[in-house]
Scaffold this motif. Structure first.
Motif, PDB file in Angstrom:
ATOM      1  N   SER B  28       0.801  -1.224   0.000  1.00  0.00           N
ATOM      2  CA  SER B  28       0.000   0.000   0.000  1.00  0.00           C
ATOM      3  C   SER B  28       0.833   1.274   0.000  1.00  0.00           C
ATOM      4  N   GLY B  29       2.149   1.168  -0.074  1.00  0.00           N
ATOM      5  CA  GLY B  29       3.000   2.364   0.026  1.00  0.00           C
ATOM      6  C   GLY B  29       2.767   3.332  -1.120  1.00  0.00           C
ATOM      7  N   ARG B  30       3.032   4.614  -0.863  1.00  0.00           N
ATOM      8  CA  ARG B  30       2.900   5.622  -1.913  1.00  0.00           C
ATOM      9  C   ARG B  30       3.940   5.352  -3.006  1.00  0.00           C
ATOM     10  N   CYS B  31       5.156   5.020  -2.543  1.00  0.00           N
ATOM     11  CA  CYS B  31       6.224   4.694  -3.495  1.00  0.00           C
ATOM     12  C   CYS B  31       6.962   3.463  -2.968  1.00  0.00           C
ATOM     13  N   LYS B 178      10.190  11.918  -7.396  1.00  0.00           N
ATOM     14  CA  LYS B 178       9.741  12.402  -6.077  1.00  0.00           C
ATOM     15  C   LYS B 178       8.583  13.397  -6.223  1.00  0.00           C
ATOM     16  N   GLU B 179       8.702  14.256  -7.238  1.00  0.00           N
ATOM     17  CA  GLU B 179       7.615  15.228  -7.475  1.00  0.00           C
ATOM     18  C   GLU B 179       6.304  14.519  -7.809  1.00  0.00           C
ATOM     19  N   ILE B 180       6.431  13.516  -8.677  1.00  0.00           N
ATOM     20  CA  ILE B 180       5.230  12.754  -9.075  1.00  0.00           C
ATOM     21  C   ILE B 180       4.639  12.057  -7.852  1.00  0.00           C
ATOM     22  N   ARG B 181       5.530  11.465  -7.055  1.00  0.00           N
ATOM     23  CA  ARG B 181       5.069  10.771  -5.838  1.00  0.00           C
ATOM     24  C   ARG B 181       4.362  11.738  -4.900  1.00  0.00           C
ATOM     25  N   ASP B 182       4.946  12.923  -4.746  1.00  0.00           N
ATOM     26  CA  ASP B 182       4.420  13.872  -3.753  1.00  0.00           C
ATOM     27  C   ASP B 182       3.102  14.526  -4.174  1.00  0.00           C
ATOM     28  N   THR B 183       2.713  14.366  -5.430  1.00  0.00           N
ATOM     29  CA  THR B 183       1.394  14.896  -5.807  1.00  0.00           C
ATOM     30  C   THR B 183       0.287  14.098  -5.123  1.00  0.00           C
ATOM     31  N   ARG B 184       0.645  12.913  -4.645  1.00  0.00           N
ATOM     32  CA  ARG B 184      -0.284  12.011  -3.954  1.00  0.00           C
ATOM     33  C   ARG B 184      -1.456  11.603  -4.853  1.00  0.00           C
ATOM     34  N   GLU B 185      -1.257  11.701  -6.143  1.00  0.00           N
ATOM     35  CA  GLU B 185      -2.300  11.291  -7.086  1.00  0.00           C
ATOM     36  C   GLU B 185      -1.977   9.944  -7.701  1.00  0.00           C
ATOM     37  N   ILE B 186      -0.850   9.393  -7.314  1.00  0.00           N
ATOM     38  CA  ILE B 186      -0.353   8.218  -8.024  1.00  0.00           C
ATOM     39  C   ILE B 186       0.476   7.343  -7.092  1.00  0.00           C
ATOM     40  N   ASN B 187       0.409   6.042  -7.295  1.00  0.00           N
ATOM     41  CA  ASN B 187       1.283   5.111  -6.583  1.00  0.00           C
ATOM     42  C   ASN B 187       2.438   4.757  -7.509  1.00  0.00           C
TER      43      ASN B 187
END
Lengths: 288, 310
Positions: B28-31, B178-187
């Motif tokens: 379930s991790g974000r990244c 990291k930017e993509i991850r931090d948008t929290r719109e995507i795993n």
């Protein structure tokens, strides 16, 4: 989007239906193909036989008027099966050259540059990929074979009252004969393109297939020394001639072999091409 | 957080050889960083999630969708950046990215708009009308990233994204991840053999060995836990000091040869408290180290002790 707003955004907009998504591939392939002036010129040339045919129909329908100004030769050639078969054979040759031009560039660049995982990681299947690539040749080949062929048939039917009823078989032959040829040529060229990843070699191989099968067919006939020349069924050109002759009901030298055997040979070649495609078009290769 | 990947006894065999062996677990991790030696089955696992390989037994679910029966819906939601070069040499970047967006289901106008935006986003805006065959290795990697995110997926699979990149290129790629991850719109799932890449970008790590998951841990929790493990070297008689720290609730062990103290601090105790006690008992703290249980440590431990069970 403004530069300062650049960030990752999820797409939540409308999505196209998946039924016709394979048509995206022909659209992009046409753009690429017609960027080449050489190909565009060749494609225009492909319509010349049909235009000449159209002129022939026109002159033939106006033979009396032309005869009055001293052009008697026009009445010498009849508009019959032979006329359409000859035109069809010229168009078929042009289709073959078109497939040689286009076919190798369809799949081999994707395989050479390992682009298949990118296609197939999307909601897009192998079947759709192959269908999309085949359609590139099928659509263009249709434009230069059965479409103008049937158009000429309809024009002739209008020009000469009562001609159509006696020559309905020609229309069916143009349509079916074209499709048999288009299916074979498109499948072979795409399969060769998938098999041989290098574009120029793929084009040469496509040409070679017809020579190799012809030579192999003759060799088989010589070696087996049979009364019935079954080796002809390995010779692709002769197989197609048998089918076309049957469809156009033209006189042929191959009456010794049943027509179903030619259709069987055609199906076998198509199956072989499909098998090659099925084995080669994969998102990733498994090392055995 | 809901698990976006569920593995249920997933096994995959290729050419008769078992590659993935009964993988199970919810992730379930974000990244998530996917680590493991060559041949561990990382790429096979990713490709199975994409439906490239069929499960021999068991199954996997992505966003609750079964990879065996609902792969088309899954692929709608996934962006994939393969490890090796993947492009069409004779196509311009903008056409290629647009075509891929259309194949993902975007209408032509939206695909064109997003292709431009994405290429600007990954830093290829000025080069978007150049043919992909003329790109440098770093640019090709960025183009692959653009292709993988152009359709705005919910999950991004990156297979060795920093392969062959020079240090600035690598930094740029990791920054984008990291930017993509931090948008929290995507795993994001990042497979890499470079531990530093994973350490920098991922909050969870899955370590594979011989077709099995041998370790799955939350890196942040691990780091937090490690802050409570100390190695201390003192000068002077440390017995009263030890008694005092044990009274605070610390667990201590003294190495016989070196007199070095290994200590586990409870949550309530701060380092400052230890210095105060040392001053009270007149001993010198000559050295104080946190147990540096880096990702490399976790990885090495997993490789040595991994019994192939999560």
């Amino acid at each position: 989007m403004a530069v300062y707003k650049q960030t990752y955004k999820r797409y939540d907009g409308p999505v196209t239906g998946s039924r016709w998504r394979f048509m995206i591939l022909p659209r992009y392939s046409f753009q690429t193909a017609f960027e080449s002036r050489g190909f565009t010129a060749f494609f225009v040339i492909c319509f010349v036989p049909s235009l000449i045919g159209l002129l022939a129909l026109y002159f033939r329908s106006n033979a009396d008027i032309l005869a009055s100004v001293g052009m008697n030769f026009v009445s010498a050639f009849p508009i019959d099966t032979r006329f359409f078969l000859t035109l069809f054979q010229i168009q078929s040759f042009l289709t073959f050259v078109l497939a040689m031009f286009l076919g190798p560039g369809l799949v081999s660049p994707d395989l050479t540059n390992n682009a298949l995982p990118l296609y197939l990681s999307r909601p897009f299947s192998r079947r759709e990929y192959v269908l999309g690539k085949l359609l590139v040749i099928v659509i263009l080949a249709s434009c230069i074979t059965w479409m103008p062929g049937l158009l000429l048939f309809i024009i002739q039917s209008n020009l000469e009252t009562g001609w159509m009823s006696g020559h309905m078989r020609i229309a069916a032959a143009i349509f079916l004969g074209s499709w048999v040829w288009i299916i074979l040529v498109s499948l072979l060229s795409v399969a060769v393109s998938a098999w041989v990843k290098w574009k120029p070699v793929a084009a040469a191989s496509m040409f070679g297939i017809f020579f190799v099968t012809a030579a192999f067919g003759e060799l088989t006939n010589e070696m087996l020394d049979l009364q019935t020349k079954w080796g002809i069924l390995i010779n692709l050109s002769e197989v197609m001639n048998m089918i076309w002759s049957y469809l156009f009901d033209a006189k042929t030298t191959y009456r010794t072999l049943p027509v179903w055997s030619a259709f069987l040979s055609f199906a076998a070649f198509c199956s072989l091409a499909l098998t090659v495609l099925w084995r080669k078009i994969r998102a990733c290769e498994v090392v055995r | 957080m809901n698990a976006f990947i569920e593995l249920q006894g997933l096994s995959v065999s290729l050419a008769g050889r078992p590659i993935l062996k009964e993988l199970s677990g919810n992730f379930s991790g974000r990244c998530i960083g996917l680590l493991g030696p060559n041949g561990a089955g990382k790429t096979t696992l990713l490709q199975t999630l994409l439906g490239f390989h069929t499960a021999t037994t068991g199954t996997a679910r992505v966003f609750g969708l079964d990879v065996r029966t609902e792969i088309r819906e899954i692929r709608h939601q996934i962006g994939y950046m393969p490890e090796s070069d993947a492009f069409i040499a004779g196509m311009t970047a903008i056409r290629f990215v647009r075509m891929m967006a259309e194949l993902s289901g975007l209408p032509p106008e939206a695909a064109m708009e997003r292709a431009h935006e994405t290429l600007f986003y990954v830093g290829l805006g000025e080069a978007r009308y150049r043919k992909l065959g003329t790109y440098s290795l770093g640019m090709k990697q960025m183009a692959k990233l653009a292709v993988s995110i152009v359709h705005g997926p919910h999950m991004l699979i990156l297979d060795e994204p920093t392969n062959g990149l020079d240090p600035p290129g690598r930094q740029r790629m990791l920054q984008l991840v990291k930017e993509i991850r931090d948008t929290r719109e995507i795993n994001v799932i990042l497979s890499s053999h470079l531990l530093r890449d994973v350490e920098e970008c991922c909050d969870e790590v899955m370590i594979m060995k011989d077709g099995r998951i041998v370790q799955y841990c939350n890196l942040e929790e691990q780091r937090r836990a490690n802050r409570k493990f100390l190695h201390i070297e003192t000068r002077g008689d440390n017995s009263p000091f030890l008694e005092a720290v044990e009274k605070l609730g610390c667990e201590c062990a003294v190495e016989a040869k070196t007199s070095r103290i290994k200590m586990v601090m409870p949550e309530t105790v701060e380092i400052r408290n230890l210095y105060e006690l040392a001053e009270t008992h007149a001993i010198q703290i000559r050295r104080l180290d946190y147990k540096r249980d880096s990702l490399q440590g976790i990885f090495m431990e997993a490789m040595e002790n991994g019994n192939g069970r999560l």
